[in-house]
Design a protein around this motif. Structure first.
Motif, mmCIF file in Angstrom:
data_model
loop_
_atom_site.group_PDB
_atom_site.id
_atom_site.type_symbol
_atom_site.label_atom_id
_atom_site.label_comp_id
_atom_site.label_asym_id
_atom_site.label_seq_id
_atom_site.Cartn_x
_atom_site.Cartn_y
_atom_site.Cartn_z
ATOM 1 N N HIS A 36 13.628 -42.835 -44.101
ATOM 2 C CA HIS A 36 12.260 -42.570 -43.667
ATOM 3 C C HIS A 36 12.199 -42.508 -42.147
ATOM 4 O O HIS A 36 13.184 -42.791 -41.467
ATOM 5 C CB HIS A 36 11.342 -43.703 -44.146
ATOM 6 C CG HIS A 36 11.532 -44.943 -43.338
ATOM 7 N ND1 HIS A 36 12.678 -45.702 -43.411
ATOM 8 C CD2 HIS A 36 10.764 -45.516 -42.393
ATOM 9 C CE1 HIS A 36 12.589 -46.703 -42.553
ATOM 10 N NE2 HIS A 36 11.439 -46.612 -41.916
ATOM 11 N N THR A 44 7.088 -42.563 -43.368
ATOM 12 C CA THR A 44 6.966 -41.188 -43.852
ATOM 13 C C THR A 44 8.313 -40.752 -44.396
ATOM 14 O O THR A 44 9.345 -40.979 -43.762
ATOM 15 C CB THR A 44 6.525 -40.260 -42.705
ATOM 16 O OG1 THR A 44 5.335 -40.803 -42.120
ATOM 17 C CG2 THR A 44 6.249 -38.860 -43.200
ATOM 18 N N LEU A 60 5.243 -42.542 -57.567
ATOM 19 C CA LEU A 60 4.564 -42.403 -56.275
ATOM 20 C C LEU A 60 3.616 -41.211 -56.353
ATOM 21 O O LEU A 60 4.043 -40.061 -56.258
ATOM 22 C CB LEU A 60 5.576 -42.205 -55.141
ATOM 23 C CG LEU A 60 6.554 -43.352 -54.912
ATOM 24 C CD1 LEU A 60 7.573 -42.980 -53.848
ATOM 25 C CD2 LEU A 60 5.822 -44.617 -54.551
ATOM 26 N N THR A 61 2.332 -41.491 -56.562
ATOM 27 C CA THR A 61 1.337 -40.437 -56.668
ATOM 28 C C THR A 61 0.328 -40.572 -55.540
ATOM 29 O O THR A 61 0.095 -41.670 -55.034
ATOM 30 C CB THR A 61 0.594 -40.519 -58.018
ATOM 31 O OG1 THR A 61 -0.009 -41.804 -58.123
ATOM 32 C CG2 THR A 61 1.539 -40.288 -59.176
ATOM 33 N N ASP A 62 -0.247 -39.452 -55.158
ATOM 34 C CA ASP A 62 -1.235 -39.449 -54.088
ATOM 35 C C ASP A 62 -2.377 -40.397 -54.440
ATOM 36 O O ASP A 62 -2.950 -40.324 -55.530
ATOM 37 C CB ASP A 62 -1.773 -38.024 -53.882
ATOM 38 C CG ASP A 62 -2.630 -37.907 -52.642
ATOM 39 O OD1 ASP A 62 -2.352 -38.605 -51.649
ATOM 40 O OD2 ASP A 62 -3.587 -37.110 -52.662
ATOM 41 N N VAL A 86 -0.092 -44.745 -51.055
ATOM 42 C CA VAL A 86 0.681 -43.504 -51.028
ATOM 43 C C VAL A 86 -0.251 -42.339 -50.715
ATOM 44 O O VAL A 86 -1.288 -42.176 -51.364
ATOM 45 C CB VAL A 86 1.387 -43.256 -52.378
ATOM 46 C CG1 VAL A 86 2.181 -41.957 -52.351
ATOM 47 C CG2 VAL A 86 2.275 -44.443 -52.744
ATOM 48 N N GLU A 88 0.101 -38.176 -50.204
ATOM 49 C CA GLU A 88 0.943 -36.977 -50.204
ATOM 50 C C GLU A 88 0.333 -35.970 -49.245
ATOM 51 O O GLU A 88 -0.843 -35.625 -49.361
ATOM 52 C CB GLU A 88 1.055 -36.382 -51.603
ATOM 53 C CG GLU A 88 2.005 -35.215 -51.655
ATOM 54 C CD GLU A 88 2.407 -34.824 -53.066
ATOM 55 O OE1 GLU A 88 3.063 -33.781 -53.199
ATOM 56 O OE2 GLU A 88 2.078 -35.555 -54.017
ATOM 57 N N TRP A 96 0.986 -32.784 -42.048
ATOM 58 C CA TRP A 96 2.278 -32.438 -42.643
ATOM 59 C C TRP A 96 3.223 -31.903 -41.574
ATOM 60 O O TRP A 96 4.374 -32.319 -41.485
ATOM 61 C CB TRP A 96 2.084 -31.414 -43.761
ATOM 62 C CG TRP A 96 3.333 -31.065 -44.509
ATOM 63 C CD1 TRP A 96 3.814 -31.679 -45.623
ATOM 64 C CD2 TRP A 96 4.254 -30.011 -44.200
ATOM 65 N NE1 TRP A 96 4.982 -31.078 -46.026
ATOM 66 C CE2 TRP A 96 5.272 -30.050 -45.164
ATOM 67 C CE3 TRP A 96 4.322 -29.051 -43.199
ATOM 68 C CZ2 TRP A 96 6.337 -29.162 -45.170
ATOM 69 C CZ3 TRP A 96 5.392 -28.169 -43.202
ATOM 70 C CH2 TRP A 96 6.387 -28.219 -44.172
ATOM 71 N N ARG A 125 8.264 -32.912 -51.507
ATOM 72 C CA ARG A 125 7.028 -33.655 -51.242
ATOM 73 C C ARG A 125 7.244 -34.490 -49.987
ATOM 74 O O ARG A 125 8.288 -35.101 -49.806
ATOM 75 C CB ARG A 125 6.734 -34.610 -52.404
ATOM 76 C CG ARG A 125 6.469 -33.914 -53.709
ATOM 77 C CD ARG A 125 6.455 -34.878 -54.877
ATOM 78 N NE ARG A 125 5.389 -35.857 -54.734
ATOM 79 C CZ ARG A 125 5.431 -37.080 -55.258
ATOM 80 N NH1 ARG A 125 6.463 -37.483 -55.962
ATOM 81 N NH2 ARG A 125 4.432 -37.913 -55.080
ATOM 82 N N LEU A 127 5.617 -37.701 -48.147
ATOM 83 C CA LEU A 127 4.710 -38.805 -48.434
ATOM 84 C C LEU A 127 4.593 -39.744 -47.248
ATOM 85 O O LEU A 127 5.572 -39.971 -46.529
ATOM 86 C CB LEU A 127 5.225 -39.615 -49.637
ATOM 87 C CG LEU A 127 5.451 -38.876 -50.945
ATOM 88 C CD1 LEU A 127 6.017 -39.835 -51.993
ATOM 89 C CD2 LEU A 127 4.166 -38.251 -51.438
ATOM 90 N N ARG A 128 3.399 -40.288 -47.095
ATOM 91 C CA ARG A 128 3.151 -41.376 -46.134
ATOM 92 C C ARG A 128 2.911 -42.632 -46.944
ATOM 93 O O ARG A 128 2.108 -42.616 -47.885
ATOM 94 C CB ARG A 128 1.909 -41.092 -45.288
ATOM 95 C CG ARG A 128 2.097 -40.068 -44.212
ATOM 96 C CD ARG A 128 0.810 -39.778 -43.455
ATOM 97 N NE ARG A 128 0.084 -40.942 -42.990
ATOM 98 C CZ ARG A 128 0.290 -41.572 -41.830
ATOM 99 N NH1 ARG A 128 1.216 -41.123 -41.000
ATOM 100 N NH2 ARG A 128 -0.427 -42.621 -41.481
ATOM 101 N N LEU A 129 3.592 -43.707 -46.595
ATOM 102 C CA LEU A 129 3.361 -45.013 -47.211
ATOM 103 C C LEU A 129 2.648 -45.850 -46.161
ATOM 104 O O LEU A 129 3.273 -46.431 -45.273
ATOM 105 C CB LEU A 129 4.675 -45.642 -47.662
ATOM 106 C CG LEU A 129 5.497 -44.793 -48.645
ATOM 107 C CD1 LEU A 129 6.808 -45.480 -48.987
ATOM 108 C CD2 LEU A 129 4.715 -44.471 -49.892
#
Length: 176
Positions: A36, A44, A60-62, A86, A88, A96, A125, A127-129
């Protein structure tokens, strides 16, 4: 729900910035190590493409949740775990694009480095955590060791029949 103190948030950010890998536990499956970058207050990552790290099976879903654990770079032990939200990112969007610029610099050995953003937009995909409000996890009472995930990759195979003779011949050649 307990909110994180400024010291907690600083620990999360500093640990994530210094570690190349984070362990992510989604709503499904076992925790997985993922590379990441820390970008604008969140871990990210990119994945799920044919040449990128697998994210499927983690749930891991939006808008979903995950738990992120960061290890110490020098000792390898767990430094901190935190709850994450999470998000997306939409390919081509401003967030993005900024995230991909950061990720591109950390993606090692990409075969298509000059067109990697196009491939990620098409196949992956991003993703931001984002650290969510909630207390940091308590230190573990056990090792948290887990069996490796099943894989067809192996490192041990039988020694080829001709290898001992080749090695012996090499020793004789060096002595002579």
């Amino acid at each position: 729900m307990t909110t994180q103190t400024p010291m907690d948030r600083a620990l999360v950010e500093e640990a994530a910035k210094k570690s190349a890998l984070i362990w992510v536990q989604g709503t499904e499956g076992a925790p997985r190590a993922l590379w990441h970058v820390w970008h604008e207050g969140a871990a990210t990552l990119v994945g799920d493409g044919p040449r990128e790290q697998p994210l499927q099976g983690l749930g891991l879903t939006d808008g979903g949740t995950a738990t992120v654990t960061v290890r110490s770079k020098d000792k390898g032990g767990r430094l901190v775990s935190w709850p994450a939200r999470v998000v997306e990112l939409t390919p081509g969007g401003e967030a993005w694009t900024a995230a991909v610029e950061e990720l591109k610099g950390k993606r090692l050995n990409a075969p298509d480095a000059e067109r990697i953003a196009e491939r990620w937009a098409r196949e992956c995909r991003v993703l931001r955590l984002e650290p969510a409000s909630g207390a940091l996890a308590e230190p573990p009472t056990d090792s948290l060791a887990a069996a490796p995930l099943p894989t067809p990759a192996i490192t041990r195979r039988p020694v080829p029949a001709g290898l001992p003779k080749l090695l012996a011949r090499g020793k004789r050649a060096r002595k002579g």
